[in-house]
Design an enzyme around this catalytic site. Structure first.
Site, short mmCIF file in Angstrom:
data_model
loop_
_atom_site.label_atom_id
_atom_site.label_comp_id
_atom_site.label_asym_id
_atom_site.label_seq_id
_atom_site.Cartn_x
_atom_site.Cartn_y
_atom_site.Cartn_z
N GLY A 1 -31.35 -16.80 -11.78
CA GLY A 1 -32.35 -17.04 -10.67
C GLY A 1 -33.35 -17.44 -11.02
O GLY A 1 -33.67 -17.93 -12.25
N ASN A 2 -34.69 -17.47 -10.25
CA ASN A 2 -35.97 -17.78 -10.64
C ASN A 2 -36.94 -16.86 -9.85
O ASN A 2 -36.61 -16.30 -9.05
CB ASN A 2 -35.93 -19.34 -10.31
N ARG A 3 -38.10 -17.32 -10.19
CA ARG A 3 -39.06 -16.33 -9.54
C ARG A 3 -39.82 -16.76 -8.22
O ARG A 3 -40.90 -16.15 -7.63
CB ARG A 3 -40.43 -16.31 -10.57
N SER A 4 -38.80 -17.69 -7.57
CA SER A 4 -39.93 -18.35 -6.33
C SER A 4 -39.51 -17.20 -5.22
O SER A 4 -38.54 -16.46 -5.04
CB SER A 4 -38.87 -19.44 -5.64
#
Ligand code: C5P
Length: 229
Positions: free
Chosen positions: A29-32
Site C-alpha cells: 500500500g501507500n500513505r495516501s
C-alpha cells in the site's frame, strides 16, 4: 469560488491509495489518506457539480462527509485494476475526471493462494512485481472532445526540479492539468494542508502555486479546470 459555477458538470474523482495483494492477508500500500481527493469531490459538489467519487483505501471518517452529500455518489475500489475498471466506466460520460488516487505503479506478479509462511524460507523473500497500466494516461489518450483530464503528482523534489518533473509528467501522461506537490517523510501525507503547483500546457516556467488547507487547494483546482474549459 462562485457558488453554482460547476452547475451541470458531471465529474469523476478518484481518491485514496490502492492496495495490491501479496497473499490473502497482506498487501502493498501507500500513505495516501484520501484527504485531498475527497476535498476535491466535496468542493465540486458544493459548487453544483454531480460527482462520482471512486474511493480506494481512505480514512473512513473523511469519507463520511462525502457520503452525506446528496450530489456525491461513492463507489469503492481496492486494487489498481479495480480502480481502472470503475474509473473507465464512469469516465465514459463525465465532463471532468480528476485522478487524485495514489495508484500503485506495480502489482505482485503471482498473488499467493495461501498465506506465505517463513517455514520454507532461507531468511529472504523475493516478490516479483509487474507494472500496472497508467490509468490517467489511458483516459487522456481516449478522452472525448470537451472532456478535461486532471492528474496529481507527488514528487520528492523542490524548486526548479519540481517544476521540471511536473512539466515532463504532464507531457508524458497527456493530461490537461497536473497538480504537483512536494512530498517527503514529513510532508504531504496525513496532513490537512497542502501546497501544489498547477502545471498546464501553457503554464510554462511559472505555474500557479497554491498553498492552504486541502479544501482551498481543491477550490483552486476547480478554478484552474474552469479556466481551461
Ligand atoms: O506517475 P505517477 O504515479 O507520479 O502519476 C501520478 C498520477 O497518475 C496521479 O494522477 C495518479 O492517479 C495517476 N496514476 C494512474 N495510474 C497509475 C499510476 C498513477 O492513473 N498506474
Amino acid at each position: 469560488p462562485a457558488p453554482g459555477d460547476l452547475d451541470g458538470l458531471d465529474v469523476v474523482v478518484t481518491a485514496g491509495g490502492t492496495r495490491e495483494p501479496i497473499d490473502p492477508v497482506r498487501f502493498i500500500g501507500n500513505r495516501s489518506s484520501g484527504r485531498q481527493g475527497i476535498a476535491v469531490a466535496v468542493a465540486a459538489a458544493a459548487r453544483g457539480a454531480r460527482v462520482r467519487l471512486i474511493a480506494a483505501h481512505v480514512e473512513q471518517a473523511l469519507l463520511a462527509e462525502a457520503e452525506q452529500h446528496p450530489a456525491i455518489a461513492v463507489a469503492r475500489a481496492g486494487t489498481a485494476a479495480e480502480l481502472q475498471d470503475a474509473t473507465q466506466q464512469a469516465a465514459s460520460d463525465a465532463d471532468v475526471v480528476v485522478m487524485a488516487a495514489a495508484v500503485a505503479d506495480y502489482r505482485v506478479a503471482d498473488v499467493a493462494e495461501g498465506k506465505l509462511t517463513k517455514e520454507s524460507s532461507d531468511g529472504t523473500l523475493t516478490l516479483q512485481l509487474v507494472e500496472n497500466p497508467d490509468i490517467v494516461a489511458g483516459l487522456a489518450a481516449r478522452r472525448r472532445p470537451g472532456q478535461t483530464i486532471v492528474g496529481f503528482a507527488a514528487e520528492t523534489a523542490q524548486g526548479e526540479e519540481l517544476r521540471a518533473r511536473g512539466r515532463r509528467k504532464l507531457a508524458r501522461k497527456g493530461v490537461d492539468l497536473l497538480a504537483v506537490n512536494e512530498v517527503g517523510w514529513e510532508r504531504g501525507f496525513e496532513t490537512p494542508d497542502n501546497s501544489v503547483l498547477f502545471v498546464t500546457a501553457t503554464s510554462g516556467d511559472a505555474p500557479e502555486v497554491v498553498s492552504g488547507d486541502k479544501r482551498q487547494v481543491a477550490d483552486a483546482l476547480w478554478d484552474a479546470v474552469l479556466a481551461l474549459r
